[in-house]
Write a protein that holds these residues in place. Structure first.
Motif, PDB file in Angstrom:
ATOM      1  N   ALA A  21      39.781 -21.211   1.934  1.00  0.00           N
ATOM      2  CA  ALA A  21      41.104 -20.803   2.393  1.00  0.00           C
ATOM      3  C   ALA A  21      41.057 -20.800   3.918  1.00  0.00           C
ATOM      4  N   LEU A  22      41.802 -21.717   4.528  1.00  0.00           N
ATOM      5  CA  LEU A  22      41.803 -21.845   5.980  1.00  0.00           C
ATOM      6  C   LEU A  22      43.170 -21.469   6.537  1.00  0.00           C
ATOM      7  N   PRO A  23      43.194 -20.807   7.683  1.00  0.00           N
ATOM      8  CA  PRO A  23      44.493 -20.508   8.292  1.00  0.00           C
ATOM      9  C   PRO A  23      45.252 -21.792   8.593  1.00  0.00           C
ATOM     10  N   GLN A  24      46.534 -21.773   8.327  1.00  0.00           N
ATOM     11  CA  GLN A  24      47.401 -22.893   8.657  1.00  0.00           C
ATOM     12  C   GLN A  24      48.271 -22.511   9.848  1.00  0.00           C
ATOM     13  N   LEU A  25      48.792 -21.282   9.802  1.00  0.00           N
ATOM     14  CA  LEU A  25      49.656 -20.764  10.863  1.00  0.00           C
ATOM     15  C   LEU A  25      49.409 -19.270  11.008  1.00  0.00           C
ATOM     16  N   THR A  26      49.238 -18.834  12.242  1.00  0.00           N
ATOM     17  CA  THR A  26      49.119 -17.405  12.536  1.00  0.00           C
ATOM     18  C   THR A  26      50.191 -17.034  13.543  1.00  0.00           C
ATOM     19  N   GLN A  27      50.931 -15.974  13.236  1.00  0.00           N
ATOM     20  CA  GLN A  27      51.942 -15.450  14.156  1.00  0.00           C
ATOM     21  C   GLN A  27      51.562 -14.021  14.512  1.00  0.00           C
ATOM     22  N   LEU A  28      51.326 -13.767  15.791  1.00  0.00           N
ATOM     23  CA  LEU A  28      51.007 -12.431  16.299  1.00  0.00           C
ATOM     24  C   LEU A  28      52.198 -11.959  17.121  1.00  0.00           C
ATOM     25  N   LYS A  29      52.721 -10.781  16.782  1.00  0.00           N
ATOM     26  CA  LYS A  29      53.856 -10.212  17.513  1.00  0.00           C
ATOM     27  C   LYS A  29      53.466  -8.831  18.024  1.00  0.00           C
ATOM     28  N   LEU A  30      53.866  -8.536  19.252  1.00  0.00           N
ATOM     29  CA  LEU A  30      53.553  -7.258  19.876  1.00  0.00           C
ATOM     30  C   LEU A  30      54.795  -6.745  20.592  1.00  0.00           C
ATOM     31  N   GLU A  58      55.082 -12.899  21.542  1.00  0.00           N
ATOM     32  CA  GLU A  58      54.734 -13.600  20.314  1.00  0.00           C
ATOM     33  C   GLU A  58      53.769 -14.732  20.628  1.00  0.00           C
ATOM     34  N   ASN A  59      52.763 -14.865  19.785  1.00  0.00           N
ATOM     35  CA  ASN A  59      51.773 -15.920  19.914  1.00  0.00           C
ATOM     36  C   ASN A  59      51.706 -16.631  18.568  1.00  0.00           C
ATOM     37  N   ARG A  60      51.925 -17.943  18.557  1.00  0.00           N
ATOM     38  CA  ARG A  60      51.852 -18.747  17.329  1.00  0.00           C
ATOM     39  C   ARG A  60      50.681 -19.708  17.474  1.00  0.00           C
ATOM     40  N   THR A  61      49.811 -19.713  16.477  1.00  0.00           N
ATOM     41  CA  THR A  61      48.658 -20.604  16.468  1.00  0.00           C
ATOM     42  C   THR A  61      48.715 -21.437  15.197  1.00  0.00           C
ATOM     43  N   THR A  62      48.669 -22.766  15.340  1.00  0.00           N
ATOM     44  CA  THR A  62      48.597 -23.638  14.178  1.00  0.00           C
ATOM     45  C   THR A  62      47.226 -24.316  14.182  1.00  0.00           C
ATOM     46  N   TYR A  63      46.729 -24.564  12.981  1.00  0.00           N
ATOM     47  CA  TYR A  63      45.408 -25.152  12.825  1.00  0.00           C
ATOM     48  C   TYR A  63      45.536 -26.491  12.110  1.00  0.00           C
ATOM     49  N   ALA A  64      44.797 -27.456  12.602  1.00  0.00           N
ATOM     50  CA  ALA A  64      44.747 -28.779  11.966  1.00  0.00           C
ATOM     51  C   ALA A  64      43.396 -29.407  12.280  1.00  0.00           C
ATOM     52  N   GLY A  65      42.873 -30.140  11.337  1.00  0.00           N
ATOM     53  CA  GLY A  65      41.630 -30.866  11.577  1.00  0.00           C
ATOM     54  C   GLY A  65      40.429 -29.966  11.783  1.00  0.00           C
ATOM     55  N   CYS A  66      40.375 -28.819  11.095  1.00  0.00           N
ATOM     56  CA  CYS A  66      39.217 -27.936  11.230  1.00  0.00           C
ATOM     57  C   CYS A  66      37.972 -28.656  10.729  1.00  0.00           C
ATOM     58  N   ARG A  67      36.888 -28.482  11.438  1.00  0.00           N
ATOM     59  CA  ARG A  67      35.649 -29.173  11.089  1.00  0.00           C
ATOM     60  C   ARG A  67      34.467 -28.220  11.179  1.00  0.00           C
ATOM     61  N   ALA A  68      33.432 -28.578  10.464  1.00  0.00           N
ATOM     62  CA  ALA A  68      32.151 -27.892  10.589  1.00  0.00           C
ATOM     63  C   ALA A  68      31.195 -28.877  11.255  1.00  0.00           C
ATOM     64  N   PHE A  69      30.537 -28.432  12.291  1.00  0.00           N
ATOM     65  CA  PHE A  69      29.553 -29.262  12.966  1.00  0.00           C
ATOM     66  C   PHE A  69      28.179 -28.765  12.542  1.00  0.00           C
ATOM     67  N   GLU A  70      27.366 -29.674  12.072  1.00  0.00           N
ATOM     68  CA  GLU A  70      26.066 -29.305  11.537  1.00  0.00           C
ATOM     69  C   GLU A  70      24.982 -30.142  12.172  1.00  0.00           C
ATOM     70  N   SER A  71      23.784 -29.597  12.152  1.00  0.00           N
ATOM     71  CA  SER A  71      22.609 -30.358  12.547  1.00  0.00           C
ATOM     72  C   SER A  71      21.467 -29.915  11.655  1.00  0.00           C
TER      73      SER A  71
END
Length: 174
Positions: free
Chosen positions: A129-138, A147-160
């Motif tokens: 379950a990954l965030p798609q949209l976060t809305q923070l209101k104060l 108000e702060n809106r954050t959208t997420y796309a193309g989340c990746r895990a970097f591994e070595s």
């Protein structure tokens, strides 16, 4: 949670506020809230059904909270409450709300609300379950609203992968 500018050579482990340089910032969308909410100290109660969604209310006391507001150079933990929705057909988290109805008086803030909408995504072969949209209101005590809106796309895990060897003489001889 780690943060990085696009194209940066490395990820930073300092707070997101250092990356943003100031203003209204937040972190926790990827699990910090859920750890506290689903922990033993939180009060979670089923409230209702909304179509295929099970709705739960919760309260996290200040003693169990990892939600903080920064006042000058001091981080002050806050109690919070809210609601989360789970699709009972596949047990997927769909939405989480976080409300701080009584922020610390010295914050000069009347209310803080966050809403996180989730979607299923794959990272490193795992479905999460990954965030798609976060809305923070104060709301400030002077009547200002932020108000702060954050959208997420193309989340990746970097591994070595590393191999630790103690038999270097055998490797040099081979």
């Amino acid at each position: 949670e780690s943060f990085s500018w696009a194209g940066a050579k490395k990820f930073e482990t300092s707070g997101v506020q250092d990356l943003g340089g100031g203003g209204l910032t937040a972190a926790g969308d990827f699990g910090r809230f859920l750890v506290s909410i689903l922990g033993e100290a939180a009060d979670v109660q089923f409230t209702s059904w909304e179509q295929s969604l099970a709705v739960y209310r919760y309260r996290v006391p200040v003693a169990a909270s990892t939600y903080e507001i920064t006042l000058g150079k001091r981080a002050v933990p806050m109690a919070y409450e809210g609601t989360f929705w789970i699709d009972f057909r596949n047990l997927e988290l769909k939405r989480l709300t976080i409300e701080v109805p009584n922020p610390p008086r010295e914050a000069q803030t009347c209310r803080i609300e966050t809403r996180i909408d989730y979607q299923q995504g794959k990272i490193g072969g795992n479905t999460l379950a990954l965030p798609q949209l976060t809305q923070l209101k104060l709301w400030d005590a002077d009547g200002s609203r932020w108000e702060n809106r954050t959208t997420y796309a193309g989340c990746r895990a970097f591994e070595s992968e590393s191999l630790f060897r103690t038999d270097m003489a055998a490797v040099d001889a081979g």
